[in-house]
Design a protein around this motif. Sequence first.
Motif, short mmCIF file in Angstrom:
data_model
loop_
_atom_site.label_atom_id
_atom_site.label_comp_id
_atom_site.label_asym_id
_atom_site.label_seq_id
_atom_site.Cartn_x
_atom_site.Cartn_y
_atom_site.Cartn_z
N GLY A 144 5.30 -16.58 3.17
CA GLY A 144 5.26 -16.01 1.82
C GLY A 144 5.96 -16.61 0.57
O GLY A 144 6.22 -16.34 -0.38
N ARG A 235 6.61 -10.29 5.70
CA ARG A 235 5.83 -10.49 4.53
C ARG A 235 5.52 -9.52 3.52
O ARG A 235 5.83 -9.35 2.52
N ARG A 236 5.18 -8.31 4.20
CA ARG A 236 5.06 -7.05 3.52
C ARG A 236 6.36 -6.65 2.82
O ARG A 236 6.49 -6.12 2.03
N LYS A 239 6.91 -8.78 -0.19
CA LYS A 239 5.99 -8.37 -1.28
C LYS A 239 6.53 -6.93 -1.77
O LYS A 239 6.23 -6.77 -3.11
N GLU A 242 9.22 -7.77 -4.18
CA GLU A 242 8.72 -8.34 -5.52
C GLU A 242 8.06 -7.35 -6.28
O GLU A 242 8.33 -7.49 -7.52
N ARG A 243 7.29 -6.68 -5.88
CA ARG A 243 6.56 -5.64 -6.86
C ARG A 243 7.56 -4.55 -7.38
O ARG A 243 7.27 -4.45 -8.46
#
Length: 247
Positions: A144, A235-236, A239, A242-243
């Motif tokens: 990612g 990866r989750r 993410k 980042e969100r």
Amino acid sequence: MTTISVVIPTRNDAQMLAACLAALGRQSRRADEVIVVDNGSTDNTAAVCTAAGARRIVVDLPGIAAATARGFDEADSEIIARLDADSVPPADWLERVEAILDKAGPLTAVSGPGNFYGGTRFARWVGRNIWIAGYFWAIGLLLGHPPLFGSNFALRADVWEKIRGTVHRGRPPVHDDLDISYQIPPEVSVLWEPALRVGVSARPFESRHAVGRRLSMAWTTFGVEFRSERPLRRRRRRKRWERAHRR
């Protein structure tokens, strides 16, 4: 002024190491220290380091992962840059590394590709079009974020402080750059700079045995990383971070 340490792990590669150190001596922005991590050399590596004014550290634990980690531990600068013994950086390499990471700020790392030299035309083609291109595409998709390429990367010391306790330094078959890339937490930004290039020897692609050894190390490294955290979970987690921080 930002300080930079350059770490070069090596084993019985004195001739290429001499060329790498000479290239570092021609930098427009000189390194604040150059650390050569000698992983059991029996050639004249020690004399090459002395002649170039590089600091040599001897590491008995076998494997490039152990050598790189020890060199990073010993580095005493704000930026730690990493080359292989067969890397030949252009004269503005450190100047550009400093500019990129100074602009990017804390908790950042940067990597770029290699221009392959020596070997056969086919070996150079494999290195450029299959190994490097495939590595950055496939591993970037897995992670990612862009991976770090061992022959040409740099990170801030604060990044190393976050991951130095989790890298697999005691496993000889592990690719250190892939291992470091996998350990990078979500809050660290990894920059991919295609123009940040160094010369890299094409010798690993000249024989099936050499290519097979690299692929075997890659599978071993994947196995080690996936046992600690599955890639989709990793990866989750990135993410989600980042969100949350975009908000």
